[in-house]
Write a protein that holds these residues in place. Sequence first.
Motif, PDB file in Angstrom:
ATOM      1  N   ALA A  88      12.708  46.054 -30.719  1.00  0.00           N
ATOM      2  CA  ALA A  88      13.128  47.228 -31.498  1.00  0.00           C
ATOM      3  C   ALA A  88      14.386  46.901 -32.310  1.00  0.00           C
ATOM      4  O   ALA A  88      14.497  47.257 -33.483  1.00  0.00           O
ATOM      5  N   VAL A 129       5.984  50.199 -33.371  1.00  0.00           N
ATOM      6  CA  VAL A 129       7.412  50.239 -33.673  1.00  0.00           C
ATOM      7  C   VAL A 129       7.677  49.659 -35.057  1.00  0.00           C
ATOM      8  O   VAL A 129       8.456  50.214 -35.844  1.00  0.00           O
ATOM      9  N   GLN A 141       9.081  52.121 -37.995  1.00  0.00           N
ATOM     10  CA  GLN A 141      10.400  51.780 -38.528  1.00  0.00           C
ATOM     11  C   GLN A 141      10.305  51.526 -40.034  1.00  0.00           C
ATOM     12  O   GLN A 141      11.111  52.039 -40.811  1.00  0.00           O
ATOM     13  N   ALA A 187      16.862  53.986 -29.054  1.00  0.00           N
ATOM     14  CA  ALA A 187      15.594  53.970 -28.324  1.00  0.00           C
ATOM     15  C   ALA A 187      15.554  55.130 -27.344  1.00  0.00           C
ATOM     16  O   ALA A 187      16.590  55.661 -26.933  1.00  0.00           O
ATOM     17  N   LYS A 212      11.718  60.454 -32.870  1.00  0.00           N
ATOM     18  CA  LYS A 212      11.577  59.707 -31.614  1.00  0.00           C
ATOM     19  C   LYS A 212      10.116  59.618 -31.204  1.00  0.00           C
ATOM     20  O   LYS A 212       9.334  60.552 -31.427  1.00  0.00           O
ATOM     21  N   CYS A 224      15.537  49.014 -35.596  1.00  0.00           N
ATOM     22  CA  CYS A 224      15.799  50.312 -34.959  1.00  0.00           C
ATOM     23  C   CYS A 224      17.244  50.345 -34.467  1.00  0.00           C
ATOM     24  O   CYS A 224      17.776  49.333 -34.014  1.00  0.00           O
ATOM     25  N   ARG A 225      17.858  51.514 -34.515  1.00  0.00           N
ATOM     26  CA  ARG A 225      19.247  51.645 -34.096  1.00  0.00           C
ATOM     27  C   ARG A 225      19.386  52.375 -32.770  1.00  0.00           C
ATOM     28  O   ARG A 225      20.499  52.568 -32.282  1.00  0.00           O
ATOM     29  N   LEU A 232      16.780  58.199 -38.646  1.00  0.00           N
ATOM     30  CA  LEU A 232      16.695  57.122 -37.650  1.00  0.00           C
ATOM     31  C   LEU A 232      15.379  57.248 -36.888  1.00  0.00           C
ATOM     32  O   LEU A 232      14.910  58.360 -36.636  1.00  0.00           O
ATOM     33  N   TYR A 233      14.827  56.086 -36.507  1.00  0.00           N
ATOM     34  CA  TYR A 233      13.623  56.095 -35.673  1.00  0.00           C
ATOM     35  C   TYR A 233      13.956  55.456 -34.328  1.00  0.00           C
ATOM     36  O   TYR A 233      14.447  54.326 -34.277  1.00  0.00           O
ATOM     37  N   PHE A 234      13.708  56.202 -33.243  1.00  0.00           N
ATOM     38  CA  PHE A 234      13.973  55.718 -31.887  1.00  0.00           C
ATOM     39  C   PHE A 234      12.647  55.528 -31.149  1.00  0.00           C
ATOM     40  O   PHE A 234      12.026  56.507 -30.702  1.00  0.00           O
ATOM     41  N   PRO A 235      12.187  54.304 -30.959  1.00  0.00           N
ATOM     42  CA  PRO A 235      10.948  54.089 -30.200  1.00  0.00           C
ATOM     43  C   PRO A 235      11.185  54.243 -28.703  1.00  0.00           C
ATOM     44  O   PRO A 235      12.312  54.082 -28.221  1.00  0.00           O
TER      45      PRO A 235
END
Lengths: 371, 371
Positions: free
Chosen positions: B218, B180, B184, B226, B163, B223-224, B199-202
């Motif tokens: 995003a 982002v 990602q 945030a 994150k 991205c899945r 997973l990457y959460f911006p």
Amino acid sequence: MTATPLRLRITYHLAGSTRAAAARARDLAFEQTVELPPDAVSPEIAARFAGRVESVRPLGRRRSRAVVSFDPAVVCGDLPQLLNLLFGNISLKAGILIAAVDWPEPLLAQLGGPRLGIPGLRALAGVPARPLVCAALKPLGLSPASLADHAAVFARAGIDIIKDDHSLVDQASAPFRERVERCQEAVVRANGDTGGNTLYFPNVTGGPRQLLERVEFARRVGCRGAVVNALPAGLGAAGAIADAGLAVMAHPSLGGAFFGPDHGIAPAVLLGDLFRVAGSDAVIYPNVGGRFTFSHATCRAINARLRGPLGPVLPAFPVPAGGIDAARVPHWVERYGPDTIFLLGSSLYRDPDPGRAARRLAEAVRRRAHG
Amino acid sequence: MTATPLRLRITYHLAGSTRAAAARARDLAFEQTVELPPDAVSPEIAARFAGRVESVRPLGRRRSRAVVSFDPAVVCGDLPQLLNLLFGNISLKAGILIAAVDWPEPLLAQLGGPRLGIPGLRALAGVPARPLVCAALKPLGLSPASLADHAAVFARAGIDIIKDDHSLVDQASAPFRERVERCQEAVVRANGDTGGNTLYFPNVTGGPRQLLERVEFARRVGCRGAVVNALPAGLGAAGAIADAGLAVMAHPSLGGAFFGPDHGIAPAVLLGDLFRVAGSDAVIYPNVGGRFTFSHATCRAINARLRGPLGPVLPAFPVPAGGIDAARVPHWVERYGPDTIFLLGSSLYRDPDPGRAARRLAEAVRRRAHG
């Protein structure tokens, strides 16, 4: 604000021993920015992006006054990030009070502040010099037709601004669109009859998408301003309304959470500085002697922060409220001066004839201002 | 919550004498709704729209426990209005603490809560049963390329969720879109190499328009989920992210303003109930023993309110954070159980080799969970 600093300078009051204060200030400067201890950040990043402790001085009674400055680039013109930088993580610590903020001019220019301010809102209302009078549409539970009736009565009485109660949202008793359309119509019709210039500001508070839709609808039906609960909706909501070209009247709902005596954000900083730089043209606050707990000094400080010089940022109207008695308004006019909007609710509704009470009030303010 | 009430029932702890408590509770019930004294409201409106005092009992040491119930129609499914109803105006009074909320099922259904919840976020992460490990991208000041390098290192180490630090917004050092996109990309590439599923959460926090644009960007780059500072951005921000189909990880920035010992909203209500019904699939909070001040009991209470039964509302992950030592994670796994996301920052960055530290951590959690 006298000099113009290059950095955003925050004055924190820190509880605890003087000996601990310097370490707490340094901790805060890193916590609020890089969120890593100094030994885990490169010296280049620390020098540019961490806060810088400018001074730490005893304040008596196990309190210290620490000034910490930040590079305004960290805010990047973003209002939620401004709140986050000032008090985000450290809100979760104890005994930290934001007592004052000194604003660098480029940051002020970037944030923008009120688009209309006192002069612009005066122009909208057609009131060049005297105080303004505002009445609240209420209560929650009335139908759009009944709220519109109240609006017509207040407009015919010569009230300058009629605002929705801040709890009117989109309840089935008065759905947003029907309410706003009817109240705006009622006020326009009354203005047509009287030659007056009353404004109607609906409450547009909502989640991001709802808020933008509500603002757009209000604009489309002819409203020139809106009320927003700036903390429940996020401080950026004020800016979004201003961007849409509407006047912003900000309500202090939830604000009291920040007003702890030794932890939080001083009322003059939150409702004065922050609400103003966020784009509010007028800021409602609970006046001394009403139903809430502000002191004379707090009210004066809020007035000063809303109206005082602040680089390129326009002044905003203080809107004392929260149980002002209509009969006492001339007293408050003397005390607070002409650059004030007096917001009345209960005092009008408790009168057997709210229209007559509103007219008396409007006339008293006009008389007082010319007397 | 055992029975299912028809009304929204709020338990307030009121400071002051027991004799005054009943009057204060009645005052609160009107203040938070019709915002008029009882004598200025019609009996029909008062009966339907004002709060109803259900009970007032002494709580010892000049405190009382008052239960006030509200018609859920007053909330009208609006998250900022929910906050406003619970604590808006009365935040500006003194000695009022929200200790508990009992939710009527239709209101819960209307608010929606997490769209993914624990099961959905587990499915996204490909982790059916064990605790999840999350690492923060930091510090503020790094370039997008350097942040993406960190992301790649953590993804290759087997971290489940990476994150953004909650202070990464749109600073010139790492503009939102570039950051982002790069992070990602780095995580997707690492997943391709390792066969992993990180997973990457911006962080998408911003004003209403910025937030919606950031969420959309995003989503578009793959991205899945945030991160959002749900209080600075407004509680409705969580719902807006959920509506866009992304997982919501809510950060408690500013939350501490509400955690006064006798005035505010209890942490388990704010970060547990309210953040959950607002749509958070995972809620970050400062774990006991870290840099902040929560007790064991507070952390347990938050966990319980996030995970426990709540009508049709899915459970959300607690995300203890705020100075967890990687070496102590197995201890916290024992203590908090598998439905937990452990968020680590400093502890990884202080290691001379953050990738190795992250791998050790990820392996320890996998081992512990299977042991």
